[in-house]
Write an enzyme that holds these catalytic residues in place. Structure first.
Site, PDB file in Angstrom:
ATOM      1  N   LYS A 200       0.797  -1.226   0.000  1.00  0.00           N
ATOM      2  CA  LYS A 200       0.000   0.000   0.000  1.00  0.00           C
ATOM      3  C   LYS A 200       0.829   1.275   0.000  1.00  0.00           C
ATOM      4  O   LYS A 200       1.768   1.419   0.785  1.00  0.00           O
ATOM      5  CB  LYS A 200      -0.887   0.013   1.239  1.00  0.00           C
ATOM      6  CG  LYS A 200      -1.979  -1.020   1.159  1.00  0.00           C
ATOM      7  CD  LYS A 200      -2.923  -0.853   2.310  1.00  0.00           C
ATOM      8  CE  LYS A 200      -4.163  -1.710   2.124  1.00  0.00           C
ATOM      9  NZ  LYS A 200      -5.030  -1.622   3.276  1.00  0.00           N
ATOM     10  N   GLY A 357       9.383  -4.216   8.278  1.00  0.00           N
ATOM     11  CA  GLY A 357       8.271  -5.100   7.890  1.00  0.00           C
ATOM     12  C   GLY A 357       8.691  -6.388   7.207  1.00  0.00           C
ATOM     13  O   GLY A 357       9.514  -7.145   7.721  1.00  0.00           O
TER      14      GLY A 357
END
Ligand code: 3PG
Length: 399
Positions: A200, A357
């Site tokens: 995203k 991440g």
């Protein structure tokens, strides 16, 4: 900030903030990387004659004891990594913990103990960075060592408040993280390229806006690239994208142009009708995605262009995968680019720093993580640092 070596640790209780917030499944640590990376700091404290008292959080308890989030679960992995026993102090932070620490130190004689305190987030004062709690923590030690870069984006008692109460220094891992990040974005050898991937755009807006002013080349991949392609008027079929962010994507492209940063989007695409392993797929030019297909990876021409670009760069910062790397063969672009970065790094041509991440998982899967100059243990802290934000835990150490 001060280094561990600059502190007098002999006979001192060294409150050492570590990040051992590791993944656990079926009651066992499934990836001990963070635990292994604190070993040099703990050993350095012991060698300097100090008693390491480890402070850490585990998960996100709600400011009260939660047996499911006890640090007891990481104790065996910690002892294995250190090659020695660790005393686990569950007594409440305050007089109870202070007395238990004193009795462990008194009993232990010649063999200096390593002590781990229970999850510091069992107390509401931790995340609130509340004065009374900071004082209670400070009373347990003589010196504060912060070795938790990956928690340094939190202004909590154990990451920030303590640094203002005790003589403070950075641990070895903190020092390694800060030097690697400085080499990558502080005063890097140019040209500098950044790879930013992931699903995203919305989670990485600040990061992209900061990077376009700092790097010479920005390679955008993963689901994020679809949003940019859409913003450029390219048909993206049924691909994952945030179409409502088209204006934002165009603004980032304009900012990049003004700052002299070249944005690299895929020039060809791997598309499929289904999102599953080994789904039938084809390679198409970037403006030929069929209306009923979705983009799942960058194509071979795109990878060739990235490889050629990396060959011209001296520094690389990497965050996020270039495609749907969890599902082969849509890990091909990530693997190809990451392996090339490792080859160039081994040849001494590239300084490569990765973190945040999914990045470490993607690079491990590519077999390339060990080939990078530095792989950060940090998730959110790495992203905030890439966004150009001041990390409270680092600032409290003195910059
Ligand atoms: C992390 O896992 O990124 C750090 O340990 C920070 O954890 P937090 O997001 O719960 O503060």
């Amino acid at each position: 900030w001060k280094r561990l070596e600059e502190m007098d640790l002999r006979g001192k209780r060294v409150l050492t903030r570590v990040d051992i917030n590791v993944p656990v499944s079926d009651g066992r640590v499934s990836d001990a990387t963070r635990i292994e990376r604190i070993v040099p700091t703990v050993n350095a404290i012991l060698e300097a004659g100090g008693t390491p008292i480890l402070l850490a959080h585990f998960g996100r308890p709600k400011g009260r004891p939660d047996p499911a989030l006890s640090l007891g679960v990481v104790l065996p992995a910690l002892e294995r990594a250190l090659g020695r026993g660790v005393f686990f102090v569950e007594a409440p932070i305050g007089d109870g913990a202070r007395e238990e620490i004193a009795s462990i130190r008194a009993k232990d004689g010649a063999d200096a103990p390593v002590i781990l305190l229970e999850n510091v987030r069992f107390y509401p004062g931790e995340t609130a960075n509340e004065d009374g709690f900071c004082d209670a923590l400070a009373a347990l030690g003589d010196v504060y060592c912060n070795d938790a870069f990956s928690a340094a984006h939190r202004a909590h008692a154990s990451t920030e408040g303590l640094a203002r109460r005790l003589p403070a220094c950075a641990g070895r891992l903190m020092e390694a993280e800060l030097s690697a990040l400085e080499a990558a974005l502080g005063k890097p050898a140019r040209p500098v390229a950044a790879v930013v991937g992931g699903a995203k755009v919305s989670t990485k807006l600040d990061l992209l806006s900061n990077l376009v002013t700092r790097v010479d080349h920005l390679i955008i991949g993963g689901g994020m690239a679809n949003t940019f392609l859409h913003a450029q008027g390219v048909a993206i079929g049924t691909s994952l994208a945030e179409k409502d962010l088209a204006d934002t994507a165009r603004r980032i492209l304009d900012e990049a142009e003004r700052a002299g940063c070249t944005i690299h989007l895929p020039v060809d695409l791997v598309v499929a009708r289904e999102f599953r392993a080994e789904a039938p797929h084809e390679i198409v030019a970037r403006d030929e995605c069929p209306p009923d297909a979705m983009i799942l990876d960058a194509g071979p021409e795109s990878v060739r262009a990235i490889v050629e670009l990396l060959g011209r760069c001296k520094t690389l910062v990497w965050n996020g995968p270039l495609g749907a790397f969890e599902i082969p063969p849509f890990d091909t672009a990530t693997n190809g680019a990451a392996r090339e970065a490792a080859v160039l790094t081994a040849a001494g041509q590239l300084v490569s720093v990765a973190g945040g991440g999914d990045t470490v998982a993607a690079l491990n899967q590519a077999g390339a993580a060990d080939g990078f100059s530095y792989v950060s243990t940090a998730g959110g802290a790495f992203l905030e640092w890439m966004e150009g934000k001041t990390l409270p835990g680092v600032a409290a150490l003195g910059g």
